[in-house]
Design an enzyme around this catalytic site. Structure first.
Site, PDB file in Angstrom:
ATOM      1  N   ASP A  62     -40.442  82.927  46.364  1.00 46.17           N
ATOM      2  CA  ASP A  62     -39.097  82.473  46.053  1.00 46.17           C
ATOM      3  C   ASP A  62     -39.168  81.112  45.358  1.00 46.17           C
ATOM      4  OD1 ASP A  62     -38.111  84.680  47.351  1.00 46.17           O
ATOM      5  OD2 ASP A  62     -37.484  83.598  49.149  1.00 46.17           O
ATOM      6  N   MET A  63     -38.210  80.838  44.508  1.00 48.32           N
ATOM      7  CA  MET A  63     -38.167  79.568  43.808  1.00 48.32           C
ATOM      8  C   MET A  63     -38.289  78.389  44.775  1.00 48.32           C
ATOM      9  SD  MET A  63     -35.083  77.989  41.475  1.00 48.32           S
ATOM     10  CE  MET A  63     -34.063  77.636  42.913  1.00 48.32           C
TER      11      MET A  63
END
Length: 217
Positions: A62-63
């Site tokens: 995930d970012m």
């Protein structure tokens, strides 16, 4: 996705590199692959490809998550490494700081997950059509003063946002989580989730590879 402000590109030095693969430490706030729109073109893949043109993303974080990522060098290694991940032959361990004092020293969360489509990218638990997902957890440290717990998380499946949803469903959301933590989001200035350990056998040589990247929190 809201406005994207990736961290300043100060250069990514691989933790490991040979002719077939790369191991890198992705900073929090950086997309693994390009998002939609020109403003989301800056990502780990593009930064690494500026140094290693043959580098290909094998899996994603995930970012908001930091930590270890594997990139293949070339299509054949991409195929072989992707198969390792698909067959669950890669040992992945994360560390997180969660809200509240976790009573159990260890345990597991097994809940079916699916995209909450009207509220994407949120995921949700759905016992009718959700896909199976399993996370094991181990308590590392209790912080009674701040009402926090440091935990090690081991995902046996790789669903989107799996660790984040599972800990929230357990009643101990990960600090800084803007999707699932509620009030606990404001207890950290980033998502306190980090891909700390990665282990697998080199697809060509069979060599046992183990990588460790301490969390920055």
């Amino acid at each position: 996705m809201s406005a994207y402000y990736p961290p300043v590109d100060t250069g990514l030095t691989p933790l490991f590199v040979d002719d077939t693969l790369l191991i890198v430490d992705k900073p929090a706030g950086l997309l693994s692959v390009p998002g939609r729109g020109e403003d989301k073109a800056d990502c780990l893949a593009s930064r690494i490809q500026a140094q290693f043109a043959d580098a290909l993303i094998v899996h994603r974080l995930d970012m908001s998550t930091s930590g270890l990522l594997v990139l293949a060098r070339g299509e054949e290694m991409h195929r072989l490494l992707s198969k390792l991940f698909r067959d669950r032959l890669v040992d992945k361990r994360y560390v997180a700081v969660v809200d509240g004092l976790l009573k159990a020293e260890q345990g597991e969360v097994e809940l079916p997950l699916i995209c909450d489509w009207p509220n994407r990218p949120r995921q949700k638990v759905d016992f009718d059509i959700g896909k199976p997902s399993l996370t094991r957890f181990r308590r590392l440290e209790l912080d009674p003063v701040n009402n926090l717990t440091r935990v090690e998380l081991e995902p046996f499946t790789g669903r989107s946002h799996q660790l984040r949803v599972h800990m929230a469903e357990l009643g101990h959301p990960i600090l800084g989580d803007d999707l699932y933590a509620g009030a606990a989001e404001g207890k950290a200035d980033r998502l306190l989730l980090h891909a700390m350990d990665l282990a697998f056998s080199h697809p060509l040589t069979g060599e046992a590879l183990r990588f460790h990247c301490p969390p920055p929190f």
